[in-house]
Design a protein around this motif. Structure first.
Motif, PDB file in Angstrom:
ATOM      1  N   VAL A 125     -13.102   3.220  14.225  1.00 21.29           N
ATOM      2  CA  VAL A 125     -12.782   2.495  12.958  1.00 21.29           C
ATOM      3  C   VAL A 125     -11.252   2.901  12.598  1.00 21.29           C
ATOM      4  N   GLY A 126     -10.698   2.067  11.654  1.00 22.99           N
ATOM      5  CA  GLY A 126      -9.250   2.202  11.234  1.00 22.99           C
ATOM      6  C   GLY A 126      -8.972   1.503   9.898  1.00 22.99           C
ATOM      7  N   LEU A 127      -7.676   1.947   9.419  1.00 19.52           N
ATOM      8  CA  LEU A 127      -7.079   1.196   8.313  1.00 19.52           C
ATOM      9  C   LEU A 127      -5.768   0.855   8.747  1.00 19.52           C
ATOM     10  N   THR A 128      -5.433  -0.384   8.110  1.00 21.01           N
ATOM     11  CA  THR A 128      -3.861  -0.865   8.272  1.00 21.01           C
ATOM     12  C   THR A 128      -3.588  -0.590   6.844  1.00 21.01           C
ATOM     13  N   LEU A 129      -2.540   0.327   6.660  1.00 24.84           N
ATOM     14  CA  LEU A 129      -1.873   0.775   5.537  1.00 24.84           C
ATOM     15  C   LEU A 129      -0.823  -0.428   4.872  1.00 24.84           C
ATOM     16  N   SER A 130      -0.542  -0.468   3.630  1.00 22.17           N
ATOM     17  CA  SER A 130       0.286  -1.232   3.071  1.00 22.17           C
ATOM     18  C   SER A 130       1.720  -0.704   3.461  1.00 22.17           C
ATOM     19  N   HIS A 131       3.052  -1.401   3.179  1.00 19.72           N
ATOM     20  CA  HIS A 131       4.355  -0.568   3.174  1.00 19.72           C
ATOM     21  C   HIS A 131       4.303   0.538   2.167  1.00 19.72           C
TER      22      HIS A 131
END
Length: 125
Positions: A36-42
């Motif tokens: 499982v993962g997360l893509t972070l915003s800038h």
């Protein structure tokens, strides 16, 4: 032990996003069969790279259990075998230094991904 470690890393990421990254709240959850993962915003990438989370994570996850997917134009040193010689903070900060730079974190299921617990990928155009 591994399940507790994965839970701790996941909880640390969620806590950092809730408190360390302010009101950005743009993290995108990702679910795959073995992680499982997360893509972070800038904004989240920048805030977290400047905070204590990278050091806290590496207190629990040794660097040899963290995989790094680096962009082709990275300035981070990679040896002849593809080994990355950088801290979690350095990988995040390089992404944060790009105007559209982000990172994606994955917490891997035990026994998958050649024993890696955490993977991080840099993203920018």
């Amino acid at each position: 032990m591994r399940i507790a470690l994965i839970t701790a890393v996941g909880a640390a990421l969620a806590t950092a996003l809730a408190f360390g990254a302010g009101n950005a709240g743009a993290a995108v959850p990702i679910g795959q069969q073995d992680r499982v993962g997360l893509t972070l915003s800038h904004e989240e990438t920048s805030a977290i790279s400047d905070g204590p989370l990278p050091a806290l994570v590496t207190m629990f996850v040794p660097l040899n259990r963290i995989g790094a997917g680096l962009k082709s134009d990275t300035t981070i040193y990679r040896d002849d075998q593809g080994g990355v010689h950088a801290s979690l903070r350095q990988i995040m900060m390089e992404a944060a230094d790009h105007p559209d730079g982000t990172v994606t974190f994955y917490v891997n299921a035990p026994g998958t991904r050649n024993g890696r617990v955490l993977d991080i990928y840099q993203n920018w155009h």
